[in-house]
Motif scaffolding. Structure first.
Motif, PDB file in Angstrom:
ATOM      1  N   PRO A 289      50.459  42.344  43.652  1.00 30.47           N
ATOM      2  CA  PRO A 289      49.338  42.066  42.526  1.00 30.47           C
ATOM      3  C   PRO A 289      49.067  40.469  42.795  1.00 30.47           C
ATOM      4  O   PRO A 289      49.932  39.856  43.379  1.00 30.47           O
ATOM      5  CB  PRO A 289      50.248  42.126  41.253  1.00 30.47           C
ATOM      6  N   LYS A 290      47.821  40.101  42.512  1.00 29.88           N
ATOM      7  CA  LYS A 290      47.485  38.780  42.459  1.00 29.88           C
ATOM      8  C   LYS A 290      47.894  38.013  41.165  1.00 29.88           C
ATOM      9  O   LYS A 290      46.952  38.397  40.189  1.00 29.88           O
ATOM     10  CB  LYS A 290      45.992  38.749  43.167  1.00 29.88           C
ATOM     11  N   PHE A 291      48.474  37.265  40.957  1.00 28.46           N
ATOM     12  CA  PHE A 291      48.753  36.825  39.561  1.00 28.46           C
ATOM     13  C   PHE A 291      47.895  35.569  39.232  1.00 28.46           C
ATOM     14  O   PHE A 291      47.643  34.701  39.988  1.00 28.46           O
ATOM     15  CB  PHE A 291      50.481  36.272  39.530  1.00 28.46           C
ATOM     16  N   ASP A 292      47.601  35.750  37.879  1.00 31.44           N
ATOM     17  CA  ASP A 292      46.539  34.471  37.448  1.00 31.44           C
ATOM     18  C   ASP A 292      47.367  33.585  36.559  1.00 31.44           C
ATOM     19  O   ASP A 292      47.498  33.426  35.542  1.00 31.44           O
ATOM     20  CB  ASP A 292      45.547  35.346  36.523  1.00 31.44           C
ATOM     21  N   GLY A 293      47.904  32.651  37.557  1.00 31.57           N
ATOM     22  CA  GLY A 293      48.913  31.456  36.850  1.00 31.57           C
ATOM     23  C   GLY A 293      48.635  30.384  37.755  1.00 31.57           C
ATOM     24  O   GLY A 293      47.385  29.924  38.004  1.00 31.57           O
TER      25      GLY A 293
ATOM     26  N   ASP B  65      43.017  50.079  43.151  1.00 28.50           N
ATOM     27  CA  ASP B  65      42.635  50.965  42.132  1.00 28.50           C
ATOM     28  C   ASP B  65      43.580  51.494  41.112  1.00 28.50           C
ATOM     29  O   ASP B  65      43.496  51.404  39.894  1.00 28.50           O
ATOM     30  CB  ASP B  65      41.929  52.202  42.540  1.00 28.50           C
ATOM     31  N   ASP B  66      44.968  51.730  41.508  1.00 34.06           N
ATOM     32  CA  ASP B  66      45.869  52.038  40.823  1.00 34.06           C
ATOM     33  C   ASP B  66      46.333  50.827  39.796  1.00 34.06           C
ATOM     34  O   ASP B  66      46.633  51.027  38.598  1.00 34.06           O
ATOM     35  CB  ASP B  66      47.063  52.558  41.713  1.00 34.06           C
ATOM     36  N   ILE B  67      46.512  49.648  40.517  1.00 35.60           N
ATOM     37  CA  ILE B  67      46.907  48.578  39.680  1.00 35.60           C
ATOM     38  C   ILE B  67      45.874  48.240  38.734  1.00 35.60           C
ATOM     39  O   ILE B  67      46.284  47.868  37.455  1.00 35.60           O
ATOM     40  CB  ILE B  67      47.152  47.387  40.621  1.00 35.60           C
ATOM     41  N   LEU B  68      44.561  48.284  38.921  1.00 32.56           N
ATOM     42  CA  LEU B  68      43.579  48.114  38.164  1.00 32.56           C
ATOM     43  C   LEU B  68      43.488  49.053  36.936  1.00 32.56           C
ATOM     44  O   LEU B  68      43.550  48.496  35.656  1.00 32.56           O
ATOM     45  CB  LEU B  68      42.213  48.211  38.610  1.00 32.56           C
ATOM     46  N   ASP B  69      44.038  50.227  37.131  1.00 37.58           N
ATOM     47  CA  ASP B  69      44.175  51.153  36.103  1.00 37.58           C
ATOM     48  C   ASP B  69      45.292  50.929  35.038  1.00 37.58           C
ATOM     49  O   ASP B  69      45.370  51.284  33.870  1.00 37.58           O
ATOM     50  CB  ASP B  69      44.252  52.611  36.688  1.00 37.58           C
TER      51      ASP B  69
ATOM     52  N   ASP C 219      44.385  39.044  38.525  1.00 40.24           N
ATOM     53  CA  ASP C 219      42.863  39.014  38.775  1.00 40.24           C
ATOM     54  C   ASP C 219      42.432  39.539  40.033  1.00 40.24           C
ATOM     55  O   ASP C 219      41.433  39.533  40.581  1.00 40.24           O
ATOM     56  CB  ASP C 219      42.317  37.574  38.983  1.00 40.24           C
ATOM     57  N   GLY C 220      43.329  40.502  40.548  1.00 47.30           N
ATOM     58  CA  GLY C 220      43.106  41.248  41.857  1.00 47.30           C
ATOM     59  C   GLY C 220      44.450  41.645  42.247  1.00 47.30           C
ATOM     60  O   GLY C 220      45.606  41.626  41.813  1.00 47.30           O
ATOM     61  N   VAL C 221      44.496  41.922  43.781  1.00 47.20           N
ATOM     62  CA  VAL C 221      45.594  42.229  44.399  1.00 47.20           C
ATOM     63  C   VAL C 221      45.567  41.526  45.766  1.00 47.20           C
ATOM     64  O   VAL C 221      44.479  41.176  46.100  1.00 47.20           O
ATOM     65  CB  VAL C 221      45.816  43.915  44.770  1.00 47.20           C
ATOM     66  N   VAL C 222      46.845  41.454  46.360  1.00 49.99           N
ATOM     67  CA  VAL C 222      46.703  40.594  47.816  1.00 49.99           C
ATOM     68  C   VAL C 222      47.119  41.775  48.744  1.00 49.99           C
ATOM     69  O   VAL C 222      48.193  42.260  48.707  1.00 49.99           O
ATOM     70  CB  VAL C 222      47.663  39.570  47.750  1.00 49.99           C
ATOM     71  N   ILE C 223      46.430  41.757  50.091  1.00 52.65           N
ATOM     72  CA  ILE C 223      46.698  42.523  50.981  1.00 52.65           C
ATOM     73  C   ILE C 223      47.345  41.576  52.158  1.00 52.65           C
ATOM     74  O   ILE C 223      46.526  40.846  52.809  1.00 52.65           O
ATOM     75  CB  ILE C 223      45.507  43.355  51.475  1.00 52.65           C
ATOM     76  N   LYS C 224      48.750  41.787  52.650  1.00 50.18           N
ATOM     77  CA  LYS C 224      49.164  41.068  53.629  1.00 50.18           C
ATOM     78  C   LYS C 224      49.421  41.934  54.914  1.00 50.18           C
ATOM     79  O   LYS C 224      50.235  42.814  54.567  1.00 50.18           O
ATOM     80  CB  LYS C 224      50.476  40.222  53.262  1.00 50.18           C
TER      81      LYS C 224
ATOM     82  N   ALA D 218      42.662  38.796  49.488  1.00 51.11           N
ATOM     83  CA  ALA D 218      42.599  39.114  47.880  1.00 51.11           C
ATOM     84  C   ALA D 218      41.466  39.963  47.625  1.00 51.11           C
ATOM     85  O   ALA D 218      40.245  39.536  47.774  1.00 51.11           O
ATOM     86  CB  ALA D 218      42.525  37.762  47.407  1.00 51.11           C
ATOM     87  N   TYR D 219      41.765  41.340  47.055  1.00 45.58           N
ATOM     88  CA  TYR D 219      40.816  42.248  46.717  1.00 45.58           C
ATOM     89  C   TYR D 219      40.592  42.001  45.260  1.00 45.58           C
ATOM     90  O   TYR D 219      41.383  42.280  44.467  1.00 45.58           O
ATOM     91  CB  TYR D 219      41.096  43.481  46.972  1.00 45.58           C
TER      92      TYR D 219
END
Length: 712
Positions: free
Chosen positions: A148-152, A305-309, A319-324, A346-347
């Motif tokens: 996850p991409k945390f919004d902090g 899409d799963d995390i968004l759900d 606010d999104g997810v991070v792909i590394k 970041a998606y």
């Protein structure tokens, strides 16, 4: 005359500062001069937005609009070869605050390239596969770690020989604000690492405020007549930049760690990012469990899409997810640009906003008399939730928006946070909604205090009276069962409650005449009230609802002054001598205690037998243990002890120790009585915290000359 600080861009001359347009014409249609002029304006505006976002934690625009401005500047610079050394595209935005010491990061804390469409993920995947192939890696063996991409607020935290030594905000990516003492108060940040960490470890984490804690904290701010935070990110950022670590400690911050910035020493560093996250578990560093390793772009898209759900069911903002890229050697081969690594992407999630019409504006009254305007809206779906009301925060914010009935406005919703109005998108009315000059509940005059407005009716205002009684009965105050909002309102409407002291005039005979009351419930409430007539001084102070005085500050005041009369006679200099009480809080306390209606309420309570017990102060001059005998120690209590847990906490705090409610790496002792909680014992084992039975605790105190159990 006070001058406003200079800005990177003046909104009067720069269209990209406030409500910027994002529907740009193709770059190829511009002349070189027009492109250069637009790029210059964008650079200035983006610098202003960076400053407002990273430094002031008070953004002017939404993230999606900022991203579009940034992409446009990149497009112009690439198309017309306009890149400059100091362009925002060549560095991470933000400058450290002057009020905090600036420190250099051990490794640059870079931004991440981002996009909100599946095509952008596929493009990232293609670039990575091409890059790793050129570097001799097998692109077919490529793996991505998705998280996850945390919004902090992003922070660097450094450990040396397993010990916490420093923390800093991201700042401009190379230097940040030293927030070592502030971060030290966050319970999820261990003071000492577990296992066998490297000699020096620098990790990157995201400090945030959980949504439920954010809502409770905002409610408390509103009750005290203070300005609430717009969203959890602003709350976290504003809290971490507090100069007083004591204030930070009172606010419910949390953290997730997600990256290694430096790993130095003989301990072998894992060869994959997933392995580093596993090492975080061994070290006791908190990380998210929502991690998945995938083989390709489609797997990353499915993860997002799963995390968004699942987003709305989480207790923190994303606010999104991070792909590394998982392979660390491949990451090193791919390298980074001046502002972002080539191995991460970041998606982003779609924004949770909608546009609707303001049908009316109502004004709510809080416990302290603070008036909050609320927009009544044509119901609209925002991220799967129907929204019909949104806060306008305060009269100044409402005036700045220029909002009125009939206007089309944008609504923003984050999780379960109260929706708010960030902008008017279509003005359909004349002027701004006229804020009332009298209270909508009691018709008392309204007074303005900066951006805020207050009803002057005091406890003569029915809403303020009800909220004051509810606050008095709260668990962290007098803890009176049976006095919820509905019953308080019922008592007031029945004419039985016209002041806070009138609570103690209630009789069983009066209560049983009311709907829903039987003799047992009436007797229970009278017994509850009778039991609070000799409350601990700290509970009494917390129940009064003094602005800026929560339960922790109330206990500090009680330990310092010892009895109510001494506190009532204290001037502001005396109050500032109390730990964690500065000039503003001292003035707030003194102002509350000097107000005639508040002094009358205190005297009315005492006349009815509600008189707080004095606090036994530590021996400062005699032969007994001094007030600093336990200085530096932190205790947690669980189970049933010889005295109430609150008395045990008061005892150790009287001699300079800290008493907290949860076990962390900073805890020195967990004291267990009969039927102790298992979770605290598990936490103690996980953090290598010594566990003392009550007799062992008594022996420890005896070493310092302190008797256990304390005398009644």
């Amino acid at each position: 005359m006070t001058r406003s600080p200079p800005r990177h861009a003046d909104p009067k001359g720069n269209p990209y500062v406030e409500s910027p347009p994002t529907d740009f014409e193709p770059a190829s249609s511009l002349s070189a001069d027009a492109a250069a002029e637009q790029a210059a304006l964008l650079r200035e505006a983006i610098r202003e937005h960076d400053h407002r976002y990273y430094v002031e934690a008070d953004p002017l625009i939404e993230d999606t609009i900022y991203d579009r401005l940034f992409e446009r500047l990149q497009e112009l610079e690439e198309t017309f070869d306009l890149a400059t050394e100091n362009s925002p595209t060549s560095r991470v935005g933000g400058e450290p605050l002057d009020a905090l010491e600036t420190v250099e990061h051990v490794s640059p804390m870079l931004s991440i390239d981002n996009g909100a469409e599946p095509a952008a993920v596929h493009e990232f995947d293609e670039r990575v596969r091409s890059g790793v192939a050129d570097s001799g890696f097998d692109p077919e063996a490529l793996e991505y770690v998705c998280e996850p991409k945390f919004d902090g607020l992003s922070v660097e935290v450094i450990y040396e020989d397993g010990e916490y030594v420093r923390a800093a905000t991201r700042g401009d990516g190379r230097e940040g604000d030293d927030v070592t003492e502030q971060v030290r108060t966050i319970r999820a940040v261990p003071g000492r690492l577990r296992g066998d960490p490297p000699e020096r470890l620098a990790v990157r984490g995201e400090v945030f405020m959980p949504i439920d804690a954010f809502e409770a904290h905002n409610e408390a701010l509103i009750e005290r007549g203070e300005e609430p935070f717009a969203n959890p990110r602003n709350a976290a950022a504003g809290t971490l930049r507090q100069l007083d670590p004591g204030v930070v400690a009172e606010r419910p911050l949390d953290v997730f760690f997600f990256d290694v910035l430096a790993w130095e020493g003989e301990a072998d560093r894992p060869g994959t990012h997933r392995g580093e996250l596993a090492a975080f578990d061994a070290f006791g560093l908190k990380r998210t469990d929502l991690i998945e390793v995938v083989d390709d772009a489609e797997g990353a898209i499915a993860y997002r899409d799963d995390i968004l759900d699942r987003r709305d069911g989480l207790n923190y903002e994303l606010d999104g997810v991070v792909i590394k890229v998982n392979d660390r050697a491949a990451c090193e081969a791919l390298g980074s640009t001046s502002r972002a690594p080539r191995w991460a992407f970041a998606y982003k999630f779609p924004p949770r906003t909608a546009v609707t019409t303001v049908e009316d504006v109502t004004v709510q009254v809080g416990r302290t008399g603070r008036l909050t305007p609320v927009a009544e809206l044509t119901p609209v779906d925002v991220g799967g939730v129907t929204v019909s009301r949104a806060t306008l925060h305060n009269p100044a914010e409402m005036a700045a928006l220029g909002v009125n009935v009939g206007d089309r406005v944008r609504i923003y919703r984050a999780g379960d946070v109260i929706p708010y109005v960030p902008e008017v998108v279509e003005k359909r009315s004349e002027g701004t909604y006229p804020f009332p000059e009298t209270c909508p509940v009691c018709a008392a005059p309204v007074e303005r205090d900066g951006p805020l407005a207050f009803c002057t009716g005091g406890l003569g205002c029915s809403v303020q009276l009800e909220r004051a009684v509810e606050h008095w009965a709260r668990r962290d105050a007098l803890d009176i069962e049976g006095l919820g909002p509905e019953r308080v309102e019922q008592l007031r409407e029945a004419g039985l409650l016209d002041s806070l002291p009138a609570l103690y005039d209630l009789t069983v005979m009066e209560l049983v005449t009311l709907e829903g009351w039987g003799e047992r419930s009436a007797r229970n409430l009278i017994d509850e009230l009778e039991a609070t007539k000799r409350p601990p001084l700290a509970d009494f102070l917390a129940g009064l609802g003094i602005p800026d005085v929560g339960s922790t500050t109330a206990r500090t005041l009680a330990r310092h002054f010892g009895d109510l009369d001494t506190l009532l006679d204290a001037d502001e200099d005396d109050l500032q001598a109390v730990d964690d009480v500065g000039p503003e809080v001292a003035a707030s306390i003194r102002g509350f205690l000097d107000a005639p209606e508040n002094r009358s309420a205190i005297e009315g309570l005492r006349e009815r037998g509600v008189d707080p017990e004095p606090v036994e102060l530590a021996d400062e001059d005699g032969d007994g243990p001094g007030p600093d005998a336990l200085d530096g120690l932190t205790f947690v209590f669980t189970g049933s002890l010889a005295v109430a847990r609150r008395e045990a906490q008061d005892l150790v705090e009287r001699y300079g120790a800290n008493a907290t409610s949860s076990v962390s790496g900073n805890t020195d002792y967990l004291v267990i009585g009969e039927s102790p909680g298992q979770s605290k014992r598990n936490d103690a084992e996980a953090n290598d915290v010594p566990v003392l039975a009550e007799d062992g605790f008594a022996e420890l105190l005896a070493e310092y000359g302190i008797d256990w159990p304390p005398e009644a």
